[in-house]
Design a protein around this motif. Structure first.
Motif, PDB file in Angstrom:
ATOM      1  N   LEU A  77      -4.785 -14.802  -0.724  1.00 53.76           N
ATOM      2  CA  LEU A  77      -4.661 -13.546   0.069  1.00 53.76           C
ATOM      3  C   LEU A  77      -5.263 -13.831   1.662  1.00 53.76           C
ATOM      4  O   LEU A  77      -5.007 -13.234   2.431  1.00 53.76           O
ATOM      5  CB  LEU A  77      -5.425 -12.366  -0.448  1.00 53.76           C
ATOM      6  CG  LEU A  77      -4.805 -11.846  -1.819  1.00 53.76           C
ATOM      7  CD1 LEU A  77      -5.286 -10.782  -2.354  1.00 53.76           C
ATOM      8  CD2 LEU A  77      -3.160 -11.676  -1.468  1.00 53.76           C
ATOM      9  N   PHE A 102      -4.627  -6.095  -3.322  1.00 54.70           N
ATOM     10  CA  PHE A 102      -3.629  -6.673  -2.394  1.00 54.70           C
ATOM     11  C   PHE A 102      -3.478  -5.948  -1.046  1.00 54.70           C
ATOM     12  O   PHE A 102      -3.476  -6.247   0.033  1.00 54.70           O
ATOM     13  CB  PHE A 102      -2.302  -6.915  -3.148  1.00 54.70           C
ATOM     14  CG  PHE A 102      -2.416  -7.702  -4.195  1.00 54.70           C
ATOM     15  CD1 PHE A 102      -2.235  -9.043  -4.163  1.00 54.70           C
ATOM     16  CD2 PHE A 102      -2.653  -7.352  -5.649  1.00 54.70           C
ATOM     17  CE1 PHE A 102      -2.160 -10.139  -5.143  1.00 54.70           C
ATOM     18  CE2 PHE A 102      -2.561  -8.120  -6.443  1.00 54.70           C
ATOM     19  CZ  PHE A 102      -2.387  -9.627  -6.330  1.00 54.70           C
ATOM     20  N   ARG A 105      -6.676  -6.297   1.091  1.00 50.93           N
ATOM     21  CA  ARG A 105      -6.668  -7.861   1.703  1.00 50.93           C
ATOM     22  C   ARG A 105      -5.537  -8.189   2.594  1.00 50.93           C
ATOM     23  O   ARG A 105      -5.945  -8.956   3.601  1.00 50.93           O
ATOM     24  CB  ARG A 105      -6.878  -8.734   0.695  1.00 50.93           C
ATOM     25  CG  ARG A 105      -8.024  -8.830  -0.063  1.00 50.93           C
ATOM     26  CD  ARG A 105      -9.326  -8.896   0.711  1.00 50.93           C
ATOM     27  NE  ARG A 105      -9.332 -10.205   1.110  1.00 50.93           N
ATOM     28  CZ  ARG A 105      -9.651 -11.381   0.565  1.00 50.93           C
ATOM     29  NH1 ARG A 105     -10.064 -11.519  -0.676  1.00 50.93           N
ATOM     30  NH2 ARG A 105      -9.420 -12.582   1.251  1.00 50.93           N
ATOM     31  N   LEU A 106      -4.446  -7.534   2.521  1.00 51.27           N
ATOM     32  CA  LEU A 106      -3.302  -8.018   3.269  1.00 51.27           C
ATOM     33  C   LEU A 106      -3.307  -6.833   4.432  1.00 51.27           C
ATOM     34  O   LEU A 106      -4.129  -5.737   4.470  1.00 51.27           O
ATOM     35  CB  LEU A 106      -2.019  -7.665   2.282  1.00 51.27           C
ATOM     36  CG  LEU A 106      -1.986  -8.826   1.347  1.00 51.27           C
ATOM     37  CD1 LEU A 106      -0.569  -8.666   0.464  1.00 51.27           C
ATOM     38  CD2 LEU A 106      -2.132 -10.429   1.967  1.00 51.27           C
TER      39      LEU A 106
END
Length: 269
Positions: A77, A102, A105-106
């Protein structure tokens, strides 16, 4: 035709790629990443699918499937955060890991779907459960549904149920393989050739599954239909109950659920 990249060439990544090809997805619309060169060559040689580095995969993918082990997600990630295109739809097949990890972190607004399939994708008979993250549109969820629908059946569940799904159907094929293995060994112990015992049990398992699917009857009804009072089946079932088989199976599934929860706690901080 959707360009799909699978990050990770392990068993689940390979199963999805194989299933998509068998369902008619063109090889040129698929690519994958894999850190071990030998494994990457195996998949490329077997399926004719492009092996790309992460940057190359993110540059072409409209749908990005993360199929790595949970312990490998954090560094992945970190790399994805700087290369992922805003319009890319991300699908996680990582057991135990929530969509919130996700999304955190994205890049902000990334659409993330949590998917829990099983390895029956290899024969087009997977059972996949989907749960959308907070930014996923209905159209995007439909798209993921269609992708996994090419390799089996799909259901949509609240994300809170995904750990139980992982325990039941994600790990489910292994339980059936274990049972079939034990039954074959029992046949061998009774003096039967292994090949014959295997043929008898595998076909019996296939037939039983089709009866469950096609009749729609409750398993209890089907079991009672082949259990004559005082007969051979009745004696076998009595022995299974005496040995606590039902309780052992329930305990095993609970243990799998707990492990999925542990993974989410360990890697989703």
């Amino acid at each position: 035709m959707t360009n799909i990249a699978v990050l990770g060439g392990g068993k689940m990544g390979e199963a999805l790629l194989s299933g998509l090809l068998k369902a008619g997805q063109p090889a040129e619309a698929l690519c994958f990443t894999e850190r071990y060169p030998r494994r990457a060559s195996e998949i490329t040689d077997r399926f004719g699918i492009r092996h790309l580095e992460l940057a190359g995969a993110t540059s072409v993918a409209e749908l990005l499937v993360i199929a790595v082990k949970p312990q490998d997600v954090e560094p992945l990630l970190g790399e994805l955060a700087g290369s992922l295109r805003p319009e890319t739809l991300v699908v996680s097949m990582c057991a135990g890991l929530p969509t919130a990890l996700f999304e955190r972190r994205l890049p902000v607004g990334t659409s993330v779907v949590r998917a829990m399939p099983n390895t029956s994708m290899l024969v087009g008979e997977a059972m996949t459960a989907l749960s959308p993250g907070q930014h996923v549109t209905d159209a995007q969820l439909d798209q993921v549904d269609r992708v996994f629908g090419t390799v089996g059946r799909v259901v949509r569940v609240p994300e809170a149920q995904q750990d139980a799904v992982t325990a039941l159907s994600g790990s489910g094929p292994a339980y059936f393989f274990y049972l079939v293995e034990a039954m074959i060994e029992a046949g061998v112990a009774l003096g039967m050739p292994r090949a014959l015992a295997s043929e008898l049990i595998v076909q019996s398992a296939l037939g039983a599954a089709r009866m469950l699917r096609e009749t729609g009857e409750h398993p209890v009804v089907l079991r009672e239909a082949v259990t004559s009072p005082g007969g051979t089946t009745a004696m076998a079932l009595r022995e299974l109950e005496r040995l606590g088989t039902r309780a052992a199976l329930a305990s095993a599934i609970e243990a799998a659920r707990d492990r999925s929860l542990d993974l989410g706690t360990s890697y989703a901080r």
